[in-house]
Scaffold this active site. Sequence first.
Site, PDB file in Angstrom:
ATOM      1  N   LYS A 113     -28.387  28.243 -21.859  1.00 29.01           N
ATOM      2  CA  LYS A 113     -27.546  28.694 -20.743  1.00 29.01           C
ATOM      3  C   LYS A 113     -28.102  29.956 -20.090  1.00 29.01           C
ATOM      4  O   LYS A 113     -27.450  30.550 -19.228  1.00 29.01           O
ATOM      5  CB  LYS A 113     -26.098  28.902 -21.225  1.00 29.01           C
TER       6      LYS A 113
ATOM      7  N   ASN B 270      -7.137  22.791 -24.956  1.00 32.35           N
ATOM      8  CA  ASN B 270      -7.518  23.298 -26.276  1.00 32.35           C
ATOM      9  C   ASN B 270      -6.628  24.476 -26.644  1.00 32.35           C
ATOM     10  O   ASN B 270      -5.732  24.853 -25.888  1.00 32.35           O
ATOM     11  CB  ASN B 270      -9.001  23.680 -26.293  1.00 32.35           C
TER      12      ASN B 270
ATOM     13  N   PHE C 251     -19.566  33.056 -24.534  1.00 29.25           N
ATOM     14  CA  PHE C 251     -18.943  33.033 -25.859  1.00 29.25           C
ATOM     15  C   PHE C 251     -19.346  31.734 -26.535  1.00 29.25           C
ATOM     16  O   PHE C 251     -19.671  30.752 -25.857  1.00 29.25           O
ATOM     17  CB  PHE C 251     -17.413  33.091 -25.727  1.00 29.25           C
TER      18      PHE C 251
ATOM     19  N   LYS D 124     -27.415  27.987 -27.543  1.00 28.98           N
ATOM     20  CA  LYS D 124     -26.637  28.122 -26.298  1.00 28.98           C
ATOM     21  C   LYS D 124     -27.144  29.296 -25.467  1.00 28.98           C
ATOM     22  O   LYS D 124     -27.206  29.218 -24.237  1.00 28.98           O
ATOM     23  CB  LYS D 124     -25.147  28.335 -26.620  1.00 28.98           C
TER      24      LYS D 124
ATOM     25  N   LYS E 287       2.389   7.512 -14.720  1.00 31.27           N
ATOM     26  CA  LYS E 287       2.440   7.774 -16.156  1.00 31.27           C
ATOM     27  C   LYS E 287       1.997   6.536 -16.941  1.00 31.27           C
ATOM     28  O   LYS E 287       2.450   5.421 -16.635  1.00 31.27           O
ATOM     29  CB  LYS E 287       3.881   8.139 -16.524  1.00 31.27           C
TER      30      LYS E 287
ATOM     31  N   ASP F  59     -14.352  20.395 -22.176  1.00 32.02           N
ATOM     32  CA  ASP F  59     -15.698  19.824 -21.998  1.00 32.02           C
ATOM     33  C   ASP F  59     -15.662  18.421 -21.400  1.00 32.02           C
ATOM     34  O   ASP F  59     -16.673  17.924 -20.924  1.00 32.02           O
ATOM     35  CB  ASP F  59     -16.418  19.761 -23.351  1.00 32.02           C
TER      36      ASP F  59
HETATM   37  N1  CTP Z   1     -18.591  26.876 -20.997  1.00 30.97           N
HETATM   38  C1  CTP Z   1     -18.739  26.670 -19.642  1.00 30.97           C
HETATM   39  N2  CTP Z   1     -18.414  25.457 -19.100  1.00 30.97           N
HETATM   40  C2  CTP Z   1     -18.004  24.445 -19.877  1.00 30.97           C
HETATM   41  C3  CTP Z   1     -17.888  24.619 -21.272  1.00 30.97           C
HETATM   42  C4  CTP Z   1     -18.191  25.871 -21.808  1.00 30.97           C
HETATM   43  O1  CTP Z   1     -19.131  27.589 -18.933  1.00 30.97           O
HETATM   44  N3  CTP Z   1     -17.702  23.277 -19.310  1.00 30.97           N
HETATM   45  C5  CTP Z   1     -18.925  28.204 -21.546  1.00 30.97           C
HETATM   46  C6  CTP Z   1     -17.804  28.847 -22.338  1.00 30.97           C
HETATM   47  O2  CTP Z   1     -16.971  29.627 -21.508  1.00 30.97           O
HETATM   48  C7  CTP Z   1     -18.571  29.728 -23.299  1.00 30.97           C
HETATM   49  C8  CTP Z   1     -19.858  28.973 -23.539  1.00 30.97           C
HETATM   50  O3  CTP Z   1     -19.985  28.051 -22.441  1.00 30.97           O
HETATM   51  O4  CTP Z   1     -18.875  30.989 -22.763  1.00 30.97           O
HETATM   52  C9  CTP Z   1     -19.910  28.190 -24.818  1.00 30.97           C
HETATM   53  O5  CTP Z   1     -18.763  27.403 -24.962  1.00 30.97           O
HETATM   54  P1  CTP Z   1     -18.542  26.551 -26.287  1.00 30.97           P
HETATM   55  O6  CTP Z   1     -17.263  25.792 -26.167  1.00 30.97           O
HETATM   56  O7  CTP Z   1     -18.734  27.413 -27.509  1.00 30.97           O
HETATM   57  O8  CTP Z   1     -19.792  25.583 -26.272  1.00 30.97           O
HETATM   58  P2  CTP Z   1     -20.160  24.336 -25.430  1.00 30.97           P
HETATM   59  O9  CTP Z   1     -21.298  24.702 -24.536  1.00 30.97           O
HETATM   60  O10 CTP Z   1     -18.960  23.748 -24.778  1.00 30.97           O
HETATM   61  O11 CTP Z   1     -20.736  23.372 -26.581  1.00 30.97           O
HETATM   62  P3  CTP Z   1     -19.985  22.751 -27.877  1.00 30.97           P
HETATM   63  O12 CTP Z   1     -18.563  22.481 -27.423  1.00 30.97           O
HETATM   64  O13 CTP Z   1     -20.768  21.520 -28.136  1.00 30.97           O
HETATM   65  O14 CTP Z   1     -20.091  23.760 -28.969  1.00 30.97           O
END
Ligand code: CTP
Length: 404
Positions: free
Chosen positions: A349, A217, A331, A345, A296, A286
Site C-alpha cells: 500500500k 464489522n 492500520f 501491507k 427485502k 472489504d
Molecule cells: N483499507 C482501505 N480500504 C479497504 C480496506 C482496508 O483503505 N477497502 C485500509 C484500512 O483502513 C487500513 C489498512 O487498509 O488502514 C489495512 O486494513 P486491514 O483490514 O488490516 O487489511 P486489508 O488490506 O483489508 O487486508 P486483510 O483484511 O486481508 O487483512
Amino acid sequence: MSLQGKRILVGLTGGIACYKIPYLVRYLWKDKAEIRVVMTEAATKFITPLTLESVSNNPVASDLFPADRFVGTRHIDMAQWPDLVVVAPATANFMGKVVSGISDDLLTTIICATPKPVMIAPAMNPQMWLNKVTQRNFATLKELGYIFVGPGEGGTACDHYGIGRMAEPEELYEAIKKFLAKGSRQSRKKKALTGKKILITAGPTREAIDPVRFISNRSSGKMGFALAEAAVASGAETTLISGPTDLTPPAGVRYITIETTGQLRTAVKKEFVKSDCLIMAAAPADYQPKKKQLSKIKKSDKELTLPLKPTVDILKDIASVRRKKQVVVGFALETDDAIANARRKLKEKKLDMIVVNTPGADTGFEHDTNSVTLIMPGKKPVELPLASKSQISFSILDRLSTLL
Ligand code: CTP
C-alpha cells in the site's frame, strides 16, 4: 485537582435549574478556578445576579449594551478570555439560536465569537427535549464539536418524567475537571503539528445487502476519534471522516460522515489533496454484495448464497492521487503473523507507517485501551504497550511529526 490558573466562563439561560448553578460555581471556585458568569435576561428571572456575583467573586454580565458604559469589544474580550465556556442550564431556545448563528444577547454573542471549547448542559421539559427540532439541533451541535453533558432522565420541575433534567452540579463539576485535565496534559505536549492538515478516517463502513440488512464489522471508531482529538490538541487542522458510530466528534475537528466504502473513498480522495497526512484508522468493509437487492430478501428454509465482490482498497487507490510530500499511515488488524502481514501491507500500500493491532481482551475493536506496534520502512518495529487509546494516539502522532 487544582484549577488554579484555569478560566471558566459560566453562562446561564432561563430555566429552573439555574438554582443549582451557585453550587457548581462554588465547587469550581474552591478549586481556585477563575470564574466569570454571564446570564441571559431570562436567567435573571430565576436567580439573581447578586447570588452568582457572591459565589464567583466577580461581577455578573448580562447586557450586550450596558447602560452605564459602552465597551464595544467586551463580547470579544469575554469570548477570548476563558479556557472553557460552560452553558448550564441550556434551554432549547439557546441551542436553537446557537445552531442558527443568532447572537442577539451577550451570551449568544460570546458563543458565536469564542474560539474556545463550549460545554452545554441542556435542561428542559422532556417533550421539549424530544421535539424533533431540538433533537436535530442537538445532533448538529455535537457534529460541530460542542461538548454535551446530560441531560439526564428523571422527574422535572414541571412534574413530568423523562429525559430533560440538567446534569447535577457534581456531575458537571467532574466533567469540567476531566475536560480541563485532558487539556493541560495535552498542552504539555508541544504543539508539534501546528500548521499541518491531518485527515483521519474512523469506524466501520456498511454495505447494503437489501434495504434492511448490511455487511459491516465490529469497529467502534474509538481509535480514530482518539487520534483526531490528539491531532487537534497537537495543533493540527483536523478532518475526521467516520462511518456509523455512537461517538461524539471531538471539539475542534471538521467532521464528515459516510456509510459505505465507496463513499469513504470519494470523501478521502477529495480531502486528501488538501492534506499533509492521511491516517487510515477506519475499517472499511472489504466486500460488498454483487447485486443490489431493492426489496427485502424473504426468509426460506433453503440455504442462501450471497455473491460478494471486493470493494476498492482505498489506501492502495490513494497512491494514484498521492503527491510526494503527503505522509500516509495505515492500520492493520491481524489475528495471525501480525508483523509479517503488516510489513506486506506497508509495502503493497506504499505506506510511510503502519500501526499493527490484534484483537484481544483489552485491545482492538470496541476497547478504550490498545497496544500496538508501529512499523516504518527500513526501521525496527516500535512496540507501544497497553495504554489508553488517547495515549497511544499521542505516541503515534509523535512519530508522525518526525515524518512530516
Ligand atoms: N483499507 C482501505 N480500504 C479497504 C480496506 C482496508 O483503505 N477497502 C485500509 C484500512 O483502513 C487500513 C489498512 O487498509 O488502514 C489495512 O486494513 P486491514 O483490514 O488490516 O487489511 P486489508 O488490506 O483489508 O487486508 P486483510 O483484511 O486481508 O487483512
